[in-house]
Design a protein around this motif. Sequence first.
Motif, short mmCIF file in Angstrom:
data_model
loop_
_atom_site.label_atom_id
_atom_site.label_comp_id
_atom_site.label_asym_id
_atom_site.label_seq_id
_atom_site.Cartn_x
_atom_site.Cartn_y
_atom_site.Cartn_z
N UNK A 190 4.34 15.38 -1.68
CA UNK A 190 4.75 14.31 -2.59
C UNK A 190 6.21 14.48 -2.99
N UNK A 228 0.81 -1.22 0.00
CA UNK A 228 0.00 0.00 0.00
C UNK A 228 0.84 1.27 0.00
N UNK A 229 2.02 1.21 0.62
CA UNK A 229 2.88 2.40 0.63
C UNK A 229 3.31 2.81 -0.78
N UNK A 274 0.43 4.38 -2.62
CA UNK A 274 0.15 5.75 -2.18
C UNK A 274 1.11 6.77 -2.79
N UNK A 275 2.32 6.28 -3.16
CA UNK A 275 3.27 7.20 -3.78
C UNK A 275 2.96 7.41 -5.25
#
Lengths: 300, 368
Positions: A103, A70-71, A74-75
């Motif tokens: 970001x 998931x990390x 998310x990026x």
Amino acid sequence: MSISISNISKSYGEVTALSNISFDVKPGELFGLIGPDGAGKTTLFRILTTLLIADEGQAMVADYDVLNDYRSIRKSVGYMPGRFSLYQDLTVEENLNFFATIFGTTIEENYDLIKDIYVQIEPFKNRRAGKLSGGMKQKLALSCALIHKPKVLFLDEPTTGVDPVSRKEFWEMLKRLQKTGITILVSTPYMDEAALCDRIALIQDGKILEIDKPEAIVKHFPKSLYNISADDMYNLFVSLTNYEHTYSVFPFGEFVHYTDKRDLIDTAIVATYLEEQGLTDVQIAKTQPTIEDTFMELAK
Amino acid sequence: MKRFVGFVRKEFYHIYRDKRSLFILFGMPIVQILLFGFAISNEINNVDIAILDQANDVTSKEIINKIAASKHFSVVDVIHQESSIENIFKKGKVKAVLQFENNFGNNLVKENNASVQILTDATDPNMASAISNYIASILQNYQQESNKNVSIDYQIVARSRMVYNSELKSVYMFVPGVMTVILMLVSAMMTSISITREKEQGTMEILLVSPLKPFQVIIGKVFPYIFLSVINAIIIVLLSIFVFNVPVEGSIFLLAIESVLFIITSLALGILISTISATQQTAMMISLMGLMLPTILLSGFIFPISSMPVPLQVISNIIPAKWFIIIVKGIMLKGIGIGYILKETLILFIMTLLFIGISVKKYKIRLE
């Protein structure tokens, strides 16, 4: 595949939001998720953006697993939630700057990508986001979702509550964005927007009804469709609803969309019936089914 | 690091642009400290009393003069029948009535036994007992003076000396308390509200779908409030020194360090509250009911812990404010060093770690 979803199910207690959903979105595709409110579109978006965990099934976004990686997801994705979710007390420029910073990028670095959209709101860059009109809010939200050059863009009902002109502009922007290679998954309750997607999935009550190209979807419509109009539209609708041969009848703009139970019909018979009901100026013409007709038929 | 700076800058925009929270942040500490310092007081000054002098002799006159001359009381009425006593209390004109019996002076001299009745309006019990103590001490004083030449074989004289606050100023007691309440309020309530606002406005959804890690969000949220709370603490200390002349006997540096520790404890509590509440309103209610009330009532700020029932005394131990008030009173009024407040400091420190631990565990990396 940019997005691949297999057998995803999700329920909130007793309520089933999604049941056994599977489909793929190809890289660079503009994919539409079309369905009414409560169909499960937002739940699916949240699962794909790693905000919710599905009860069953797997999903990959940009080749990452939504649960374990998931990390990384998310990026690399951009997400624009259905509700306007920017900081209302920050100005247009401050919002954009903030999202660029978190970001790890700058407005200048990816300005090319958002230029098209941002120039339209740039004159108001010192205005607080909360004071923008609906269309401008959407443009700002899209700019913020794009500022880090995401691989996949998730737009949850981006045009809900936006005026028709801004909606049209918004879709033109999406088309241009698509040319830069970004995969876009967009949801909308508006059937007319579906025709602008490369492929669409019709969704209702957590189930996928049909997935195809918009022009192919209408071929799934099983009957001949007629536009009928008369002097008294309400009476027309009631008369047709009570007609023994009626298969389906929906109000559609200035017409009523009508299908008959019989395969081949003489429109004169229907016209005669309607005139017997006291209607005058009855017009019947064959027409092409739209995505909305197909949806209504499939959702039956 | 750039991300962190960007986040903190955004937080300052929020605080600066929200005039209401700005007022809570800086207006309230000043208003509260001034209110507590000036208006609320346990001291007895110019209390209105009435006299019912049935003796009307030299002795009673002397005593009445003595009482009237003191700055604590002013005699506003003289009544003549016992039946008027109730009436005068009901009107609320006086807080106490002093009644001398018939032949007061005679009884005192001849029978060595004369009585005065002190009637007080005990709708305010603290006030009533303070009034009767003050009057009793004036009477005793009078007796000692008039017996000066008579030698009594045995006599116990109690000489009391009030240390650390010899003038018994109540502002000495309120400053540490108000400081505690304000730091708690600003730190815990404001952080919990500011975190839940992100949830309520849907921006948390976007923050979650970003490379920011949970601790970056939390520290970014908390950092501005550490800064603002420190400013608040400085304002309170300056106000109490220059407006109320409260001394700072101990080390200012130690006071600063302990304050920062308590601010961090409160912030950790604020984060904890935000993890269990979904809306700003809930967060505010929990902060007010769950933190403010115990902080004011059970910390020893207003009511002494030693006179509470045992269960409440036990509960007071888990209230961070109790320990901080002990620390602040110690440093400001008694001038003690870290050696004497090691235990309290350690307790606050452990509480902070605990709160942070629970918050990190409860912090949601997803929406549900």
